[in-house]
Design a protein around this motif. Sequence first.
Motif, PDB file in Angstrom:
ATOM      1  N   THR A  37      -5.181   3.362  10.620  1.00 50.98           N
ATOM      2  CA  THR A  37      -4.271   2.739   9.665  1.00 50.98           C
ATOM      3  C   THR A  37      -3.117   2.093  10.418  1.00 50.98           C
ATOM      4  OG1 THR A  37      -4.827   4.421   8.017  1.00 50.98           O
ATOM      5  CG2 THR A  37      -2.836   3.126   7.617  1.00 50.98           C
ATOM      6  N   SER A  38      -2.681   0.932   9.950  1.00 49.41           N
ATOM      7  CA  SER A  38      -1.526   0.243  10.528  1.00 49.41           C
ATOM      8  C   SER A  38      -0.298   0.490   9.671  1.00 49.41           C
ATOM      9  CB  SER A  38      -1.795  -1.261  10.640  1.00 49.41           C
ATOM     10  OG  SER A  38      -2.842  -1.508  11.558  1.00 49.41           O
ATOM     11  N   TYR A  39       0.863   0.473  10.317  1.00 50.40           N
ATOM     12  CA  TYR A  39       2.121   0.757   9.638  1.00 50.40           C
ATOM     13  C   TYR A  39       3.186  -0.249  10.056  1.00 50.40           C
ATOM     14  CZ  TYR A  39      -0.026   5.167   8.390  1.00 50.40           C
ATOM     15  OH  TYR A  39      -0.882   6.100   7.874  1.00 50.40           O
ATOM     16  N   THR A  57      -0.417   0.561  15.088  1.00 51.26           N
ATOM     17  CA  THR A  57      -1.698   0.989  14.521  1.00 51.26           C
ATOM     18  C   THR A  57      -2.042   2.365  15.056  1.00 51.26           C
ATOM     19  OG1 THR A  57      -2.495  -1.272  14.296  1.00 51.26           O
ATOM     20  CG2 THR A  57      -4.157   0.466  14.287  1.00 51.26           C
ATOM     21  N   SER A 114       2.384   1.714   5.068  1.00 50.84           N
ATOM     22  CA  SER A 114       1.060   1.387   5.571  1.00 50.84           C
ATOM     23  C   SER A 114       0.670  -0.023   5.140  1.00 50.84           C
ATOM     24  CB  SER A 114       0.025   2.390   5.055  1.00 50.84           C
ATOM     25  OG  SER A 114      -0.032   2.372   3.648  1.00 50.84           O
ATOM     26  N   CYS A 115      -0.223  -0.649   5.899  1.00 47.96           N
ATOM     27  CA  CYS A 115      -0.702  -1.974   5.555  1.00 47.96           C
ATOM     28  C   CYS A 115      -2.074  -2.181   6.165  1.00 47.96           C
ATOM     29  CB  CYS A 115       0.257  -3.064   6.045  1.00 47.96           C
ATOM     30  SG  CYS A 115       0.472  -3.118   7.834  1.00 47.96           S
ATOM     31  N   LEU A 116      -2.881  -3.001   5.522  1.00 48.43           N
ATOM     32  CA  LEU A 116      -4.129  -3.422   6.153  1.00 48.43           C
ATOM     33  C   LEU A 116      -3.775  -4.371   7.284  1.00 48.43           C
ATOM     34  CD1 LEU A 116      -6.292  -4.130   2.976  1.00 48.43           C
ATOM     35  CD2 LEU A 116      -6.377  -2.128   4.470  1.00 48.43           C
ATOM     36  N   HIS A 155       0.833  -1.183   0.000  1.00 49.31           N
ATOM     37  CA  HIS A 155       0.000   0.000   0.000  1.00 49.31           C
ATOM     38  C   HIS A 155       0.876   1.245   0.000  1.00 49.31           C
ATOM     39  CE1 HIS A 155      -3.410  -2.629   0.670  1.00 49.31           C
ATOM     40  NE2 HIS A 155      -2.646  -3.268   1.556  1.00 49.31           N
TER      41      HIS A 155
END
Length: 207
Positions: A112-114, A167, A197-199, A35
Amino acid sequence: MRPLHLSAAALPLAVLLLTAAPVSARAHPHDTTTHTPVTAVDGGFETPAVPAPSPFTTYPGGQPVGPWTAGGDSVDLTSDRLWDAAEGHQSLDLNGSSSGSVSQQIPVLPLTSYVVSFELAGNPAWAPALKTGELRVDGTPVRTFGFDITGRGFRDMGYIRQSAVFTNLLKNSVTLTFASTSPGVGGPVIDDVRVRSCLLVLCPPTS
């Protein structure tokens, strides 16, 4: 380092820890976070350039190191004239005269997670053999790390890839800090800092 003579809806920040992954500094096959990246500015510590012929430049706490800010006692921005970088030509020893840190504020999106990843080694010239430190987000430790310099040298630094996930729930920016917890003039060495970023369901698994 001196010249050698010689879950968390009620929380503002939820943090998940990952273990180190010994991956090549130039290829990260386990980095599946595709992402939009929120890359730390100058994660390779290439600016400012260490002036030749000096092997490193020491930055006391409170001084800027390019887009980063030094903290603690001091840090050493180190050229590959002294030891190999993981990427590019420079890396950062988190101990200058003693334990130091670097921090940078990065933009983030709510909910959002990172993934924060970086290359880790240690100054091979000075004791102790085990170099330790912390990765912090807004002052909260999200990963402790360590590197044993036994058998390593300036042209065999042995960088390993480290990573952690955090997160963000409500903030628009966070402060990323790498801090040494080792004494003395030689500490953990970091390079190639990346923030993506990542889901949450696709972030690298915790252990």
